[in-house]
Motif scaffolding. Structure first.
Motif, PDB file in Angstrom:
ATOM      1  N   LEU A 153      -4.319  -2.628   2.420  1.00 58.12           N
ATOM      2  CA  LEU A 153      -2.886  -2.531   2.224  1.00 58.12           C
ATOM      3  C   LEU A 153      -2.055  -2.791   3.612  1.00 58.12           C
ATOM      4  CD1 LEU A 153      -2.554   0.893  -0.051  1.00 58.12           C
ATOM      5  CD2 LEU A 153      -2.658  -1.672  -0.957  1.00 58.12           C
TER       6      LEU A 153
ATOM      7  N   GLY B 119       0.874  -0.940  -1.926  1.00 57.36           N
ATOM      8  CA  GLY B 119       0.111   0.138  -2.586  1.00 57.36           C
ATOM      9  C   GLY B 119       1.331   1.073  -3.097  1.00 57.36           C
TER      10      GLY B 119
ATOM     11  N   ASP C 277      -6.912   2.936   2.072  1.00 55.37           N
ATOM     12  CA  ASP C 277      -6.627   1.716   1.823  1.00 55.37           C
ATOM     13  C   ASP C 277      -5.811   1.169   3.246  1.00 55.37           C
ATOM     14  OD1 ASP C 277      -8.120   1.271  -0.115  1.00 55.37           O
ATOM     15  OD2 ASP C 277      -6.553   1.302  -1.501  1.00 55.37           O
TER      16      ASP C 277
ATOM     17  N   ALA D  25       2.314   1.320   1.894  1.00 55.40           N
ATOM     18  CA  ALA D  25       2.016   2.059   0.804  1.00 55.40           C
ATOM     19  C   ALA D  25       3.162   3.192   0.402  1.00 55.40           C
ATOM     20  CB  ALA D  25       0.998   2.967   0.754  1.00 55.40           C
TER      21      ALA D  25
ATOM     22  N   VAL E 246      -1.984   2.678  -6.337  1.00 56.99           N
ATOM     23  CA  VAL E 246      -2.843   3.933  -5.734  1.00 56.99           C
ATOM     24  C   VAL E 246      -2.704   5.060  -6.464  1.00 56.99           C
ATOM     25  CG1 VAL E 246      -2.377   5.180  -3.779  1.00 56.99           C
ATOM     26  CG2 VAL E 246      -1.887   2.720  -3.639  1.00 56.99           C
TER      27      VAL E 246
ATOM     28  N   GLY F  44      -4.618   5.966  -1.011  1.00 63.38           N
ATOM     29  CA  GLY F  44      -3.737   5.048  -0.248  1.00 63.38           C
ATOM     30  C   GLY F  44      -3.838   5.041   1.349  1.00 63.38           C
TER      31      GLY F  44
ATOM     32  N   TRP G   9       2.774   2.958   6.861  1.00 68.10           N
ATOM     33  CA  TRP G   9       1.836   1.810   7.295  1.00 68.10           C
ATOM     34  C   TRP G   9       1.154   2.349   8.581  1.00 68.10           C
ATOM     35  CZ3 TRP G   9       7.210   2.502   7.507  1.00 68.10           C
ATOM     36  CH2 TRP G   9       7.980   2.284   8.769  1.00 68.10           C
TER      37      TRP G   9
END
Length: 297
Positions: A141, A95, A135, A144, A126, A132, A273
């Motif tokens: 994702l 993302g 997700d 991101a 995003v 973001g 992440w």
């Protein structure tokens, strides 16, 4: 010292017969002898000695054999790792805002695809930091790029990459570009060209006006940063955007940087992440390549 020489030495040390070694490795006996002599010259010590028609390992040869075997084993392991590395497949969903995809990610992606040609990469736009994070939480994702103030979240690993340089720009022909500097009141009278709601640098500018207790008279919102830039060039209004997105136009003189009295909160590009995300080989490699690109230790 070559792997081929080490393999020849190891075989000869086990058979203690250069003729058998040559036959097994499909070499001429003279080639086996030459390889051994080259090793001995490089090491500065004989590895074999002759006792009549027999050859035996010297003490140096016995010591060297363990190291030679380790080197050959490591060489084979390295080859297997690299071969498997290049064969890794799967999908990596990333993302990022449009500005990141356009101006920052291409060199990272080029390096990544060279190492993982069989990994499918999917980019999901995003448009806001909140989107973001949502997700990432729901597994939509893998990783991101988030542009925001420095943030912490117990659910994520968040790695700051670079502080963004936000610049206020307008067309050189725009009336505001003729001023030596502008005040918040000056800006509030102009048409502001803005990215979508939720965008970090739009939010930073809106927070600035809110704290100044000012309400801009006119706003135009854009989905695309490129469309926004073209409208700046055309003289439609003023925009606050990351320098990375407008460097070319600034160099060409098609837009001017506006000096203004005011300051918005710091915005950083950060890599995020989920803490529970399995760091697969491609994902770990992507993180490492991104860190290297940005000079993050």
């Amino acid at each position: 010292m070559e792997i081929k020489q080490l393999i020849t030495f190891i075989d000869a040390s086990e058979s203690l017969n250069f003729t058998k070694t040559a036959k097994k490795l499909n070499f001429a006996q003279s080639s086996v002898t030459a390889q051994i002599k080259t090793l001995e010259k490089e090491l500065g010590s004989p590895l074999f000695e002759r006792l009549g028609k027999r050859i035996i390992l010297t003490e140096a040869g016995e010591l060297f054999k363990d190291y030679a075997e380790n080197i050959v084993t490591l060489s084979h392991q390295a080859k297997i790792v690299v071969e498997n590395h290049s064969k890794v497949s799967g999908t990596l969903i990333i993302g990022a805002q449009e500005s990141q995809c356009t101006y920052r990610l291409p060199p990272i992606l080029k390096t990544f695809k060279k190492s993982f040609p069989q990994v499918r990469m999917v980019f999901k736009p995003v448009h806001s930091n909140e989107a973001g994070r949502e997700d990432l939480i729901h597994g939509k994702l893998d990783i991101a790029f988030i542009m925001d103030s420095l943030i912490e979240n117990e659910n994520f690993t968040i790695m700051p990459l670079i502080k963004e340089d936000l610049v206020l720009v307008a067309s050189p022909e725009h009336q505001i570009a003729q001023k030596e500097y502008v005040t918040p009141k000056d800006l509030a009278k102009e048409t502001l060209l803005l990215t979508e709601t939720g965008c970090s640098y739009r939010s930073a500018l809106e927070d600035f006006f809110s704290l100044s207790k000012l309400d801009p008279l006119d706003k135009i919102e854009f989905v695309s940063i490129e469309a926004l830039k073209q409208c700046v060039v055309a003289g439609l209004g003023v925009a606050l955007i990351p320098r990375m997105t407008i460097e070319k136009e600034l160099d060409q003189g098609t837009v001017s940087e506006i000096i203004w009295i005011g300051q918005v909160r710091d915005i950083y590009t950060q890599l995020a992440w989920h803490n529970d995300k399995t760091l697969t080989a491609p994902l770990s490699a992507f993180i490492d390549m991104t860190k290297k690109h940005y000079g993050v230790i």
